[in-house]
Scaffold this active site. Structure first.
Site, short mmCIF file in Angstrom:
data_model
loop_
_atom_site.label_atom_id
_atom_site.label_comp_id
_atom_site.label_asym_id
_atom_site.label_seq_id
_atom_site.Cartn_x
_atom_site.Cartn_y
_atom_site.Cartn_z
N LYS A 153 0.84 -1.18 0.00
CA LYS A 153 0.00 0.00 0.00
C LYS A 153 0.89 1.25 0.00
O LYS A 153 1.82 1.35 0.79
CB LYS A 153 -0.91 -0.02 1.23
CG LYS A 153 -2.08 0.93 1.18
CD LYS A 153 -3.07 0.60 2.29
CE LYS A 153 -4.30 1.48 2.22
NZ LYS A 153 -5.34 1.05 3.19
N GLU A 164 -19.08 -4.80 10.94
CA GLU A 164 -19.89 -3.97 11.83
C GLU A 164 -20.92 -4.78 12.61
O GLU A 164 -21.20 -4.47 13.78
CB GLU A 164 -20.59 -2.88 11.02
CG GLU A 164 -19.66 -1.83 10.44
CD GLU A 164 -19.03 -2.24 9.11
OE1 GLU A 164 -18.24 -1.45 8.56
OE2 GLU A 164 -19.33 -3.36 8.62
N ARG A 196 -25.43 -1.21 8.33
CA ARG A 196 -25.23 -2.63 8.07
C ARG A 196 -25.58 -3.49 9.29
O ARG A 196 -25.70 -4.70 9.18
CB ARG A 196 -23.76 -2.88 7.68
CG ARG A 196 -23.23 -1.93 6.63
CD ARG A 196 -21.79 -2.19 6.32
NE ARG A 196 -21.69 -2.99 5.10
CZ ARG A 196 -20.54 -3.49 4.64
NH1 ARG A 196 -19.42 -3.30 5.31
NH2 ARG A 196 -20.53 -4.19 3.54
#
Length: 591
Positions: free
Chosen positions: A248, A333, A361
């Site tokens: 990354k 979540e 969610r």
């Protein structure tokens, strides 16, 4: 070939290895220069340059379907599909989206920016192709940046692996991170595979146990290796994972060397030095982060939970101060909410911080696992209301509407940093049910003192003989006060009240409202199910003649743009509020 010459992915098929290396370097340089001016998801896209080029060389988009999970990794895909000339509008009002957008290109299939969804799409699309006799079309899902930690990925893999006759190619972009390093047993498993011992049956790839072939790991920055692996995967004609190791922030030292989040999402900066643009003020996230550390020192029972967003939600300081009391559960979540319920059951005081849009969610878990059990869980919703350049999937405009249906749950909306601290402490003092604290993505407003208290509400402006009452939603207090001053100067005495807790409807508010000709609820959320709608129903039930109007956001998907511009477009600025009130009063006078 130069990046500016690309009209579409077909243009890269005939390039030599040297030309491809030059193209990848040019893409990285272009990304740095572009994001420096506008902000955006730089680190993830620097890490997927070769992967995206290889995918577009091996597969034929849009005939073959390319999916990105999450969609913030799609900048390179946008460049390869002919959108370079529009890149200076990225995340700007009316410009390119920071995620795939079907309105922009036939190459964008799903507009996903919530993680862990692409494999479910891939499973369904592959089934559809098989049923419609177009199984020759390949389905390819680039999955990375921690999205494999989400439960929906594993629900999809359970189905994909059970259908060996439906080929799905899963490109696993393994950079070991979401924002921060990826956590959990899966991360440890992938780390063992990264170590090169995949041939050891003791650490055989988990995917094979699910009926999914496994190739790799391969160097995700070696274009020839990635292409070879993708061609082999396509030839297998079955579900397969191609495990690609990437970095990354690749190719830009300030991003690659940042231990926090590798510049996952960054504001504007100097591309030559990496120095960020000067901050314009203290943010709500920073104010929350400071307060939760203070509370952590006072309350040893306080624990914190986040879903792969430690720094973005303000928990960085808490994690450094209390490393044993912070739990990063990955991009999950639903699990975060139920785990918090378990912590509360064990006698601790959990604070769950997520973006407002992501708590959507976990509606069932908030309802059935926390509220039904009357557990004292505190939810902190960052990015509530209009969020800005991240667009429709990130605006937090639905939370108040659905949270208002949850029995026993309270929602608090602070107007300034002092109220944030007070409401957070009040939330932790509650022991018989959950409390939600919501605030936007912007700088904290200056202190807005109250001139009086009515029950648990704050009176922000009183006016003798007030004809109008503005009910101010959280940080919109400044706009409401400015509008009240304008209206009073025009001969329309106007009062302003801050309910502090819009859910449930404050018991004192209907009686206060009934003493005015017009009540206007100003709220940074969808109009459906908002405070204005609930106040209107309550007043109607009493037979009061007071007229209730609402300034809120439409129940729809708002495009990306600055928070200020979006709020202005929907009538939240003081000038528009003043005009709306005068118009409504005129309408009532004419009836």
């Amino acid at each position: 070939m130069k990046l500016a010459d690309l009209a579409g992915p077909a243009d890269i098929h005939g390039l030599t290895a040297h030309q491809l290396r030059e193209l990848c370097a040019e893409i990285r340089g272009f990304l740095v220069e572009s994001v420096a001016k506008l902000g955006g998801h730089l680190g993830p896209n620097l890490g997927v340059v070769e992967l995206t080029v290889a995918m577009h060389r091996v597969f034929e988009s849009p005939e073959d379907v390319l999916l990105y999970d999450t969609g913030h990794q799609a900048y390179v895909h946008k460049l390869l599909t002919g959108r370079m000339k529009s890149f200076d509008t990225l995340r700007q009002e009316g410009g390119l989206s920071g995620y795939p957008d079907r309105r922009e290109s036939e190459h964008d299939v799903i507009e996903n920016s919530h993680a862990s969804t692409a494999l479910g799409y891939a499973d369904g699309i592959a089934k559809g192709f098989q049923l419609r006799g177009t199984a020759h079309r390949r389905v390819v899902a680039l999955v990375g940046d921690g999205s494999l930690t989400g439960g929906m990925c594993w629900e999809a893999l359970n189905n994909i692996g059970a259908a060996p006759d439906r080929p799905v190619v899963i490109v696993l972009n393994d950079n070991g991170r979401s924002y921060a390093p990826t956590v959990g047993a899966l991360a440890e498993h992938l780390a063992r595979l990264r170590g090169g011992d995949a041939g050891d049956r003791a650490t055989a790839p988990l995917f094979e146990s699910l009926g999914i072939a496994y190739l790799g790991p391969v160097d995700g920055h070696d274009l020839e290796q990635v292409e070879a692996a993708l061609r082999e995967a396509a030839a297998l004609n079955r579900p397969v994972v191609v495990h690609c190791l990437t970095e990354k922030g690749r190719g830009y030292h300030p991003a690659a060397s940042d231990e926090g989040d590798r510049w996952h999402a960054i504001g504007t900066f100097d591309p030559a030095t990496g120095d960020p643009a000067p901050a314009s003020g203290r943010t709500w996230t920073e104010a929350f982060g400071d307060e939760i550390v203070r509370l952590g020192r006072e309350r040893p029972e306080l624990v914190a939970i986040t879903a792969a967003m430690l720094e973005p939600v303000g928990f960085g300081g808490f994690a450094r101060a209390f490393p044993d009391r912070i739990f990063d559960v990955g991009i999950s979540e639903q699990h975060a909410v139920v785990s918090a319920a378990g912590l509360a059951h064990a006698g601790l005081r959990p604070v769950v911080a997520v973006y407002s849009t992501f708590l959507n969610r976990a509606f069932d878990q908030v309802l059935m696992d926390v509220a039904l059990h009357r557990l004292p869980v505190v939810f902190v919703l960052d990015r509530a209301g209009v969020t800005g350049p991240d667009g429709p999937s990130h605006h937090g405009i639905w939370d108040v509407s659905w949270l208002a249906t949850v029995p026993g749950l309270e929602v608090a909306a602070p107007r300034d940093a002092g109220e944030l601290a007070a409401l957070l402490r009040e939330a932790l003092d509650r022991t018989d049910g959950p409390v939600v604290l919501r605030f936007p993505k912007e700088q904290v407003a200056p202190p807005v003192p109250a001139v009086g208290r009515i029950g648990r509400m704050d009176l922000l402006r009183s006016a003798e003989g007030a004809r109008v009452l503005l009910v101010s939603g959280g940080p919109l207090a400044e706009n409401c006060l400015a509008a009240a001053d304008r209206l009073t100067a025009l001969g329309v005495p106007t009062a302003v009240v801050d309910p502090r807790r819009p859910v449930p409807l404050p018991a004192e508010l209907p009686a206060l409202a009934a003493g005015h000709e017009l009540v206007v609820s100003v709220e940074d959320n969808a109009v459906t199910g908002g405070l204005g709608e609930r106040l209107g129903s309550a007043l109607a039930a009493t037979g009061a003649r007071t007229v209730v109007r609402t300034v809120a956001l439409p129940t729809g998907f708002l495009p990306h743009g600055s928070r200020r511009a979006i709020l202005r477009r929907h009538g939240f600025d003081p000038e528009a509020l003043t005009e709306s009130v005068l118009s409504w009063l005129s309408q009532e006078a004419g009836q």
